[in-house]
Design a protein around this motif. Structure first.
Motif, PDB file in Angstrom:
ATOM      1  N   UNK A 139       1.024  -8.381 -11.777  1.00 28.44           N
ATOM      2  CA  UNK A 139       0.313  -7.697 -10.699  1.00 28.44           C
ATOM      3  C   UNK A 139       1.082  -6.488 -10.172  1.00 28.44           C
ATOM      4  N   UNK A 140       2.407  -6.491 -10.387  1.00 30.27           N
ATOM      5  CA  UNK A 140       3.213  -5.367  -9.921  1.00 30.27           C
ATOM      6  C   UNK A 140       4.066  -4.801 -11.052  1.00 30.27           C
ATOM      7  N   UNK A 141       3.475  -4.803 -12.243  1.00 32.94           N
ATOM      8  CA  UNK A 141       4.099  -4.229 -13.425  1.00 32.94           C
ATOM      9  C   UNK A 141       3.730  -2.749 -13.511  1.00 32.94           C
ATOM     10  N   UNK A 142       4.710  -1.846 -13.579  1.00 33.96           N
ATOM     11  CA  UNK A 142       4.405  -0.406 -13.615  1.00 33.96           C
ATOM     12  C   UNK A 142       3.506   0.014 -14.775  1.00 33.96           C
ATOM     13  N   UNK A 143       3.485  -0.743 -15.861  1.00 36.24           N
ATOM     14  CA  UNK A 143       2.663  -0.378 -16.998  1.00 36.24           C
ATOM     15  C   UNK A 143       1.204  -0.790 -16.815  1.00 36.24           C
ATOM     16  N   UNK A 162      -1.537  -9.986  -2.786  1.00 35.13           N
ATOM     17  CA  UNK A 162      -1.486  -9.002  -3.873  1.00 35.13           C
ATOM     18  C   UNK A 162      -2.336  -7.781  -3.529  1.00 35.13           C
ATOM     19  N   UNK A 163      -3.581  -8.016  -3.131  1.00 34.76           N
ATOM     20  CA  UNK A 163      -4.475  -6.905  -2.787  1.00 34.76           C
ATOM     21  C   UNK A 163      -3.892  -6.060  -1.654  1.00 34.76           C
ATOM     22  N   UNK A 164      -3.334  -6.732  -0.661  1.00 36.54           N
ATOM     23  CA  UNK A 164      -2.765  -6.020   0.488  1.00 36.54           C
ATOM     24  C   UNK A 164      -1.621  -5.115   0.087  1.00 36.54           C
ATOM     25  N   UNK A 165      -0.748  -5.610  -0.772  1.00 34.51           N
ATOM     26  CA  UNK A 165       0.369  -4.781  -1.218  1.00 34.51           C
ATOM     27  C   UNK A 165      -0.084  -3.656  -2.132  1.00 34.51           C
ATOM     28  N   UNK A 166      -1.107  -3.910  -2.939  1.00 37.45           N
ATOM     29  CA  UNK A 166      -1.645  -2.820  -3.777  1.00 37.45           C
ATOM     30  C   UNK A 166      -2.077  -1.658  -2.889  1.00 37.45           C
ATOM     31  N   UNK A 167      -2.835  -1.978  -1.844  1.00 33.96           N
ATOM     32  CA  UNK A 167      -3.339  -0.924  -0.959  1.00 33.96           C
ATOM     33  C   UNK A 167      -2.198  -0.279  -0.182  1.00 33.96           C
ATOM     34  N   UNK A 168      -1.291  -1.099   0.357  1.00 34.80           N
ATOM     35  CA  UNK A 168      -0.168  -0.569   1.144  1.00 34.80           C
ATOM     36  C   UNK A 168       0.727   0.325   0.297  1.00 34.80           C
ATOM     37  N   UNK A 169       1.008  -0.109  -0.922  1.00 29.53           N
ATOM     38  CA  UNK A 169       1.864   0.694  -1.795  1.00 29.53           C
ATOM     39  C   UNK A 169       1.191   2.009  -2.176  1.00 29.53           C
ATOM     40  N   UNK A 170      -0.137   1.962  -2.315  1.00 28.85           N
ATOM     41  CA  UNK A 170      -0.868   3.181  -2.636  1.00 28.85           C
ATOM     42  C   UNK A 170      -0.833   4.156  -1.463  1.00 28.85           C
ATOM     43  N   UNK A 171      -1.063   3.638  -0.261  1.00 30.49           N
ATOM     44  CA  UNK A 171      -1.088   4.495   0.928  1.00 30.49           C
ATOM     45  C   UNK A 171       0.283   5.115   1.182  1.00 30.49           C
ATOM     46  N   UNK A 172       1.322   4.306   1.025  1.00 31.81           N
ATOM     47  CA  UNK A 172       2.676   4.775   1.341  1.00 31.81           C
ATOM     48  C   UNK A 172       3.406   5.358   0.132  1.00 31.81           C
ATOM     49  N   UNK A 173       2.733   5.333  -1.035  1.00 34.38           N
ATOM     50  CA  UNK A 173       3.370   5.835  -2.263  1.00 34.38           C
ATOM     51  C   UNK A 173       4.743   5.209  -2.445  1.00 34.38           C
ATOM     52  N   UNK A 174       4.791   3.883  -2.345  1.00 34.46           N
ATOM     53  CA  UNK A 174       6.064   3.160  -2.307  1.00 34.46           C
ATOM     54  C   UNK A 174       6.752   3.061  -3.661  1.00 34.46           C
ATOM     55  N   UNK A 175       5.980   3.191  -4.743  1.00 35.02           N
ATOM     56  CA  UNK A 175       6.573   3.181  -6.074  1.00 35.02           C
ATOM     57  C   UNK A 175       7.265   1.882  -6.431  1.00 35.02           C
ATOM     58  N   UNK A 176       8.388   2.007  -7.158  1.00 40.59           N
ATOM     59  CA  UNK A 176       9.123   0.846  -7.659  1.00 40.59           C
ATOM     60  C   UNK A 176       9.599  -0.049  -6.526  1.00 40.59           C
ATOM     61  N   UNK A 230       8.263  -0.510  -3.567  1.00 45.87           N
ATOM     62  CA  UNK A 230       7.135  -1.262  -3.026  1.00 45.87           C
ATOM     63  C   UNK A 230       6.735  -2.404  -3.929  1.00 45.87           C
ATOM     64  N   UNK A 231       6.796  -2.188  -5.238  1.00 46.31           N
ATOM     65  CA  UNK A 231       6.472  -3.255  -6.186  1.00 46.31           C
ATOM     66  C   UNK A 231       7.483  -4.385  -6.101  1.00 46.31           C
ATOM     67  N   UNK A 266       7.615 -10.839  -1.753  1.00 44.43           N
ATOM     68  CA  UNK A 266       6.737 -11.456  -0.754  1.00 44.43           C
ATOM     69  C   UNK A 266       5.873 -12.549  -1.381  1.00 44.43           C
ATOM     70  N   UNK A 267       5.349 -12.292  -2.585  1.00 48.48           N
ATOM     71  CA  UNK A 267       4.522 -13.298  -3.266  1.00 48.48           C
ATOM     72  C   UNK A 267       5.328 -14.540  -3.593  1.00 48.48           C
ATOM     73  N   UNK A 268       6.541 -14.340  -4.103  1.00 47.01           N
ATOM     74  CA  UNK A 268       7.375 -15.488  -4.446  1.00 47.01           C
ATOM     75  C   UNK A 268       7.852 -16.225  -3.195  1.00 47.01           C
ATOM     76  N   UNK A 269       8.063 -15.480  -2.113  1.00 49.62           N
ATOM     77  CA  UNK A 269       8.456 -16.114  -0.853  1.00 49.62           C
ATOM     78  C   UNK A 269       7.345 -17.030  -0.362  1.00 49.62           C
ATOM     79  N   UNK A 270       6.104 -16.562  -0.478  1.00 48.96           N
ATOM     80  CA  UNK A 270       4.967 -17.394  -0.078  1.00 48.96           C
ATOM     81  C   UNK A 270       4.862 -18.631  -0.955  1.00 48.96           C
ATOM     82  N   UNK A 271       4.941 -18.469  -2.257  1.00 44.99           N
ATOM     83  CA  UNK A 271       4.841 -19.618  -3.162  1.00 44.99           C
ATOM     84  C   UNK A 271       6.014 -20.581  -2.963  1.00 44.99           C
ATOM     85  N   UNK A 272       7.197 -20.042  -2.635  1.00 46.55           N
ATOM     86  CA  UNK A 272       8.361 -20.886  -2.421  1.00 46.55           C
ATOM     87  C   UNK A 272       8.179 -21.756  -1.173  1.00 46.55           C
TER      88      UNK A 272
END
Length: 206
Positions: A100-104, A170-184, A186-187, A193-199
């Protein structure tokens, strides 16, 4: 060159041209959104004529939907790579988050395309239908892995809520990273954050 070789070569050329048009459509959608773009915009991006684009895709709408299907197919192929059936549920969930957060696969251009389709679902029933089906499929994937993992760990877990929450993160970070142009960066933060939630639910696995 024999007849079969010529046919195969011709088919390769057709597939290559279709792929270039699909890639061009994604670039144009990412840059301009879906409102107001034309078949000619996409043809120019692909370096071909309007007639060539029309030959391969009979309409702009057909090309746009094919571009969406192409992105989905790329993601699905990466998610369901060979050997995944033998992996443990936790490993499949980890792989999905990483994907979900793979640059490719989930780069800024692709996320911009997804966002463009999301934005148009209110006005376009076909976009909404496809995206609803897609979301339901990915929700079912996560839910099934959570159910399997909870069974392994002998835990009680609301798999549906967990799946919905993880996908919303996942959706929230996709949008946030797009808005803030967070790049690597942000990913990286999004994966954490995803792993923290699952943990918080499966402490021994994430």
């Amino acid at each position: 060159m024999g007849i079969k070789a010529r046919i195969a070569s011709r088919e390769d050329q057709v597939q290559e041209r279709r792929r270039s048009l699909l890639d061009a459509a994604a670039k144009v959608i990412a840059r301009k959104g879906l409102t107001g773009i034309t078949m000619n915009d996409i043809a120019q991006e692909a370096g071909c004529s309007y007639g060539v684009a029309s030959f391969h895709f009979k309409s702009k709408e057909g090309l746009i939907l094919a571009a969406l299907d192409h992105l989905v197919a790329e993601y699905d192929a990466a998610l369901n790579r060979p050997g995944t059936d033998e992996e443990a549920p936790a490993d499949r969930l980890k792989a999905m988050v990483l994907l979900d957060f793979d640059p490719k696969i989930s780069n800024a251009e692709h996320v911009a395309v997804w966002s463009a389709f999301w934005a148009e679902t209110v006005r376009n029933p076909e976009y909404r239908r496809r995206l609803v089906e897609l979301k339901a499929r990915y929700h079912a994937f996560v839910r099934a892995e959570v159910v399997a993992l909870a069974k392994e760990r002998k835990l009680k877990a609301d798999a549906g809520v967990i799946a919905s929450t993880l996908n919303a993160i996942v959706d929230g970070f996709w949008i946030a990273n797009q808005v803030h142009a967070s790049g690597i960066l942000g990913q990286k933060q999004a994966r954490h954050a995803c792993f923290l939630y699952l943990r918080s639910i499966f402490p021994d696995d994430f």
